[in-house]
Scaffold this motif. Sequence first.
Motif, short mmCIF file in Angstrom:
data_model
loop_
_atom_site.label_atom_id
_atom_site.label_comp_id
_atom_site.label_asym_id
_atom_site.label_seq_id
_atom_site.Cartn_x
_atom_site.Cartn_y
_atom_site.Cartn_z
N ILE A 4 0.99 -1.00 -0.17
CA ILE A 4 0.02 0.02 0.09
C ILE A 4 0.88 1.14 -0.11
O ILE A 4 1.44 1.64 0.92
CB ILE A 4 -0.98 0.15 1.46
CG1 ILE A 4 -1.85 -1.33 1.21
CG2 ILE A 4 -1.87 1.43 1.04
CD1 ILE A 4 -2.58 -1.32 2.39
N SER A 5 1.11 1.85 -1.22
CA SER A 5 1.66 2.99 -1.38
C SER A 5 2.94 3.00 -0.65
O SER A 5 3.37 4.16 0.01
CB SER A 5 0.93 4.21 -0.85
OG SER A 5 1.38 5.46 -1.06
N PHE A 34 -6.74 7.99 3.67
CA PHE A 34 -7.72 7.11 3.78
C PHE A 34 -7.27 6.00 5.00
O PHE A 34 -6.22 5.86 5.08
CB PHE A 34 -8.09 6.35 2.54
CG PHE A 34 -7.25 5.38 1.79
CD1 PHE A 34 -7.55 4.22 2.01
CD2 PHE A 34 -6.43 5.77 1.00
CE1 PHE A 34 -6.50 2.98 1.61
CE2 PHE A 34 -5.44 5.15 0.34
CZ PHE A 34 -5.56 3.64 0.59
N GLU A 35 -8.23 5.44 5.41
CA GLU A 35 -7.98 4.39 6.39
C GLU A 35 -8.27 3.01 5.75
O GLU A 35 -9.27 2.72 5.04
CB GLU A 35 -8.78 4.42 7.64
CG GLU A 35 -8.61 5.67 8.88
CD GLU A 35 -8.55 6.97 8.35
OE1 GLU A 35 -7.50 7.60 8.56
OE2 GLU A 35 -9.63 7.33 7.82
N VAL A 36 -7.48 1.92 6.25
CA VAL A 36 -7.61 0.70 6.06
C VAL A 36 -7.90 -0.13 7.27
O VAL A 36 -7.25 0.02 8.13
CB VAL A 36 -6.32 0.10 5.36
CG1 VAL A 36 -6.47 -1.53 5.01
CG2 VAL A 36 -5.77 0.73 4.17
N GLY A 50 -3.53 13.36 -4.07
CA GLY A 50 -4.98 12.88 -4.42
C GLY A 50 -5.29 11.78 -5.60
O GLY A 50 -5.82 10.73 -5.33
N ILE A 51 -4.37 12.04 -6.48
CA ILE A 51 -4.36 11.02 -7.71
C ILE A 51 -3.74 9.59 -7.13
O ILE A 51 -4.38 8.71 -7.58
CB ILE A 51 -3.55 11.51 -8.89
CG1 ILE A 51 -4.39 12.76 -9.54
CG2 ILE A 51 -3.47 10.49 -9.96
CD1 ILE A 51 -3.61 13.39 -10.53
N ASN A 52 -2.50 9.79 -6.44
CA ASN A 52 -2.12 8.45 -5.93
C ASN A 52 -2.94 7.72 -5.01
O ASN A 52 -2.93 6.54 -5.10
CB ASN A 52 -0.79 8.59 -5.44
CG ASN A 52 0.16 7.62 -5.18
OD1 ASN A 52 -0.03 6.56 -5.70
ND2 ASN A 52 0.59 7.50 -3.93
N SER A 57 -6.07 3.11 -3.50
CA SER A 57 -7.40 2.52 -2.63
C SER A 57 -7.97 1.48 -3.77
O SER A 57 -8.37 0.54 -3.42
CB SER A 57 -8.26 3.51 -2.24
OG SER A 57 -8.60 4.38 -3.30
N THR A 58 -8.07 1.96 -5.20
CA THR A 58 -8.65 1.06 -6.15
C THR A 58 -7.92 -0.25 -6.27
O THR A 58 -8.64 -1.25 -6.41
CB THR A 58 -8.80 1.79 -7.40
OG1 THR A 58 -9.54 2.99 -7.38
CG2 THR A 58 -9.27 1.00 -8.61
N ALA A 59 -6.61 -0.21 -6.17
CA ALA A 59 -5.56 -1.47 -6.36
C ALA A 59 -5.92 -2.26 -5.07
O ALA A 59 -6.31 -3.46 -5.26
CB ALA A 59 -4.25 -1.12 -6.38
#
Length: 72
Positions: A4-5, A34-36, A50-52, A57-59
């Motif tokens: 995750i990133s 965002f939270e996981v 924002g774009i990343n 999150s989509t991935a």
Amino acid sequence: MHPISNQFHVRPDHVTGLSEPRKVTDKGEDHYEFEVYLVGGQTLTVGGSGINMAKVSTALIRAVKAHMDSAK
């Protein structure tokens, strides 16, 4: 394990949910977080542009869905 990133690695079967990415103005003009949510109540906060964050999150959603589909 799903990356995750460049901040965390999680097992898709341990993810119970995600929050919507939200803008955090005190960390820069284009900073979002965002939270996981994980099994057992642990929460990871992921931050970046924002774009990343939208891509990350989509991935993660796709990885969790693929894991769930393979478990059927």
